[in-house]
Design a protein around this motif. Structure first.
Motif, PDB file in Angstrom:
ATOM      1  N   ASP A   1       0.829  -1.198   0.000  1.00  0.00           N
ATOM      2  CA  ASP A   1       0.000   0.000   0.000  1.00  0.00           C
ATOM      3  C   ASP A   1       0.867   1.253   0.000  1.00  0.00           C
ATOM      4  O   ASP A   1       0.553   2.225  -0.694  1.00  0.00           O
ATOM      5  CB  ASP A   1      -0.927  -0.003   1.211  1.00  0.00           C
ATOM      6  CG  ASP A   1      -1.798   1.231   1.246  1.00  0.00           C
ATOM      7  OD1 ASP A   1      -2.639   1.388   0.346  1.00  0.00           O
ATOM      8  OD2 ASP A   1      -1.625   2.055   2.172  1.00  0.00           O
ATOM      9  N   ALA A   2       1.962   1.250   0.755  1.00  0.00           N
ATOM     10  CA  ALA A   2       2.873   2.401   0.777  1.00  0.00           C
ATOM     11  C   ALA A   2       3.496   2.611  -0.595  1.00  0.00           C
ATOM     12  O   ALA A   2       3.629   3.759  -1.065  1.00  0.00           O
ATOM     13  CB  ALA A   2       3.962   2.189   1.836  1.00  0.00           C
TER      14      ALA A   2
ATOM     15  N   ALA B   1       2.056  12.227   3.759  1.00  0.00           N
ATOM     16  CA  ALA B   1       3.166  11.694   2.967  1.00  0.00           C
ATOM     17  C   ALA B   1       2.936  11.971   1.490  1.00  0.00           C
ATOM     18  O   ALA B   1       3.857  12.365   0.761  1.00  0.00           O
ATOM     19  CB  ALA B   1       3.324  10.193   3.219  1.00  0.00           C
ATOM     20  N   ALA B   2       1.700  11.785   1.031  1.00  0.00           N
ATOM     21  CA  ALA B   2       1.383  12.063  -0.369  1.00  0.00           C
ATOM     22  C   ALA B   2       1.537  13.546  -0.675  1.00  0.00           C
ATOM     23  O   ALA B   2       2.056  13.934  -1.729  1.00  0.00           O
ATOM     24  CB  ALA B   2      -0.035  11.594  -0.687  1.00  0.00           C
ATOM     25  N   MET B   3       1.114  14.396   0.242  1.00  0.00           N
ATOM     26  CA  MET B   3       1.225  15.828   0.033  1.00  0.00           C
ATOM     27  C   MET B   3       2.692  16.268  -0.020  1.00  0.00           C
ATOM     28  O   MET B   3       3.078  17.078  -0.868  1.00  0.00           O
ATOM     29  CB  MET B   3       0.499  16.584   1.151  1.00  0.00           C
ATOM     30  CG  MET B   3       0.317  18.054   0.863  1.00  0.00           C
ATOM     31  SD  MET B   3      -0.528  18.954   2.183  1.00  0.00           S
ATOM     32  CE  MET B   3      -1.904  17.904   2.546  1.00  0.00           C
ATOM     33  N   ALA B   4       3.507  15.730   0.853  1.00  0.00           N
ATOM     34  CA  ALA B   4       4.934  16.074   0.861  1.00  0.00           C
ATOM     35  C   ALA B   4       5.607  15.623  -0.434  1.00  0.00           C
ATOM     36  O   ALA B   4       6.398  16.362  -1.032  1.00  0.00           O
ATOM     37  CB  ALA B   4       5.611  15.442   2.067  1.00  0.00           C
ATOM     38  N   GLY B   5       5.296  14.423  -0.882  1.00  0.00           N
ATOM     39  CA  GLY B   5       5.868  13.926  -2.127  1.00  0.00           C
ATOM     40  C   GLY B   5       5.410  14.717  -3.338  1.00  0.00           C
ATOM     41  O   GLY B   5       6.195  15.023  -4.237  1.00  0.00           O
TER      42      GLY B   5
ATOM     43  N   LEU C   1       6.681   4.387   5.272  1.00  0.00           N
ATOM     44  CA  LEU C   1       7.316   3.259   5.960  1.00  0.00           C
ATOM     45  C   LEU C   1       7.844   3.654   7.329  1.00  0.00           C
ATOM     46  O   LEU C   1       7.763   2.870   8.280  1.00  0.00           O
ATOM     47  CB  LEU C   1       8.445   2.679   5.094  1.00  0.00           C
ATOM     48  CG  LEU C   1       7.993   1.959   3.824  1.00  0.00           C
ATOM     49  CD1 LEU C   1       9.191   1.479   3.026  1.00  0.00           C
ATOM     50  CD2 LEU C   1       7.050   0.812   4.134  1.00  0.00           C
ATOM     51  N   LEU C   2       8.376   4.866   7.453  1.00  0.00           N
ATOM     52  CA  LEU C   2       8.790   5.344   8.781  1.00  0.00           C
ATOM     53  C   LEU C   2       7.598   5.396   9.728  1.00  0.00           C
ATOM     54  O   LEU C   2       7.705   5.030  10.903  1.00  0.00           O
ATOM     55  CB  LEU C   2       9.434   6.726   8.682  1.00  0.00           C
ATOM     56  CG  LEU C   2      10.894   6.779   8.319  1.00  0.00           C
ATOM     57  CD1 LEU C   2      11.341   8.224   8.116  1.00  0.00           C
ATOM     58  CD2 LEU C   2      11.742   6.116   9.392  1.00  0.00           C
ATOM     59  N   ALA C   3       6.472   5.866   9.215  1.00  0.00           N
ATOM     60  CA  ALA C   3       5.275   5.922  10.047  1.00  0.00           C
ATOM     61  C   ALA C   3       4.836   4.528  10.480  1.00  0.00           C
ATOM     62  O   ALA C   3       4.401   4.334  11.622  1.00  0.00           O
ATOM     63  CB  ALA C   3       4.144   6.615   9.287  1.00  0.00           C
ATOM     64  N   LEU C   4       4.970   3.552   9.584  1.00  0.00           N
ATOM     65  CA  LEU C   4       4.574   2.186   9.931  1.00  0.00           C
ATOM     66  C   LEU C   4       5.516   1.566  10.956  1.00  0.00           C
ATOM     67  O   LEU C   4       5.077   0.979  11.944  1.00  0.00           O
ATOM     68  CB  LEU C   4       4.537   1.310   8.676  1.00  0.00           C
ATOM     69  CG  LEU C   4       3.398   1.550   7.708  1.00  0.00           C
ATOM     70  CD1 LEU C   4       3.603   0.740   6.437  1.00  0.00           C
ATOM     71  CD2 LEU C   4       2.077   1.202   8.357  1.00  0.00           C
ATOM     72  N   TYR C   5       6.825   1.677  10.707  1.00  0.00           N
ATOM     73  CA  TYR C   5       7.792   0.989  11.559  1.00  0.00           C
ATOM     74  C   TYR C   5       8.054   1.701  12.877  1.00  0.00           C
ATOM     75  O   TYR C   5       8.313   1.065  13.884  1.00  0.00           O
ATOM     76  CB  TYR C   5       9.108   0.777  10.805  1.00  0.00           C
ATOM     77  CG  TYR C   5       8.998  -0.282   9.750  1.00  0.00           C
ATOM     78  CD1 TYR C   5       8.801  -1.617  10.090  1.00  0.00           C
ATOM     79  CD2 TYR C   5       9.054   0.030   8.403  1.00  0.00           C
ATOM     80  CE1 TYR C   5       8.672  -2.592   9.128  1.00  0.00           C
ATOM     81  CE2 TYR C   5       8.941  -0.939   7.431  1.00  0.00           C
ATOM     82  CZ  TYR C   5       8.746  -2.251   7.803  1.00  0.00           C
ATOM     83  OH  TYR C   5       8.617  -3.211   6.847  1.00  0.00           O
TER      84      TYR C   5
ATOM     85  N   GLY D   1      10.119   8.283  -3.714  1.00  0.00           N
ATOM     86  CA  GLY D   1      10.959   7.836  -2.596  1.00  0.00           C
ATOM     87  C   GLY D   1      10.599   8.516  -1.292  1.00  0.00           C
ATOM     88  O   GLY D   1      10.583   7.889  -0.231  1.00  0.00           O
ATOM     89  N   LEU D   2      10.295   9.815  -1.346  1.00  0.00           N
ATOM     90  CA  LEU D   2       9.904  10.534  -0.134  1.00  0.00           C
ATOM     91  C   LEU D   2       8.587  10.008   0.419  1.00  0.00           C
ATOM     92  O   LEU D   2       8.459   9.783   1.634  1.00  0.00           O
ATOM     93  CB  LEU D   2       9.795  12.036  -0.409  1.00  0.00           C
ATOM     94  CG  LEU D   2       9.341  12.884   0.773  1.00  0.00           C
ATOM     95  CD1 LEU D   2      10.364  12.827   1.903  1.00  0.00           C
ATOM     96  CD2 LEU D   2       9.072  14.311   0.339  1.00  0.00           C
ATOM     97  N   VAL D   3       7.609   9.798  -0.451  1.00  0.00           N
ATOM     98  CA  VAL D   3       6.316   9.264   0.001  1.00  0.00           C
ATOM     99  C   VAL D   3       6.516   7.896   0.641  1.00  0.00           C
ATOM    100  O   VAL D   3       6.012   7.618   1.745  1.00  0.00           O
ATOM    101  CB  VAL D   3       5.305   9.175  -1.159  1.00  0.00           C
ATOM    102  CG1 VAL D   3       4.015   8.504  -0.712  1.00  0.00           C
ATOM    103  CG2 VAL D   3       5.018  10.547  -1.727  1.00  0.00           C
TER     104      VAL D   3
END
Length: 137
Positions: free
Chosen positions: A26-27, A85-89, A118-122, A111-113
């Motif tokens: 999904d990410a 994350a989508a907005m930043a990317g 993934l950082l948010a998940l882990y 890559g940023l998204v």
């Protein structure tokens, strides 16, 4: 009873492993479709803000539809780093495309998204939540 219990244990373990892989997939999908949405909006002459919003809608929309069809609360409605994350990317793509080219901007933005999601998940990162007082009538 023993066979049913064993099957339930195995299915639960399989579901936990596949659930983790689904979140990673999904990410990746969020990253790819965000960039696709931004590039298509820019191709049609949209402004930078509209292009970023189209990227967010394109990236988050598919996941929201998937979650609704599977009977779950969409990730974008939870306290997750998802639309951010989508907005930043998308913003990175719009800001960098004219300087580094479409191909490199695509890679960096996706890559940023992916990195943020993934950082948010882990790391169990989430955005702050603001509790508003109830509206009195």
């Amino acid at each position: 009873i023993l066979v049913s219990t064993l099957l339930a244990i195995l299915i639960r373990r399989w579901h936990q492993k596949t659930h983790h892989m689904m979140l990673i997939s999904d990410a990746l999908g969020l990253a790819v479709f965000t960039v696709i949405g931004v590039t298509k909006a820019l191709d049609f002459g949209a402004s930078a803000i509209v292009a970023v919003m189209m990227g967010v809608l394109t990236g988050c929309g598919g996941g929201a539809i998937r979650d609704l069809l599977s009977g779950e609360v969409p990730l974008v409605l939870k306290k997750e780093v998802y639309a951010f994350a989508a907005m930043a990317g998308g913003a990175l793509f719009v800001a960098s495309e004219s300087y580094i080219g479409v191909n490199m901007a695509t890679l960096l933005s996706a890559g940023l998204v992916l990195l943020l999601r993934l950082l948010a998940l882990y790391k169990k990162l989430s955005l702050p939540r603001f509790d508003l007082p109830p509206i009195s009538r």
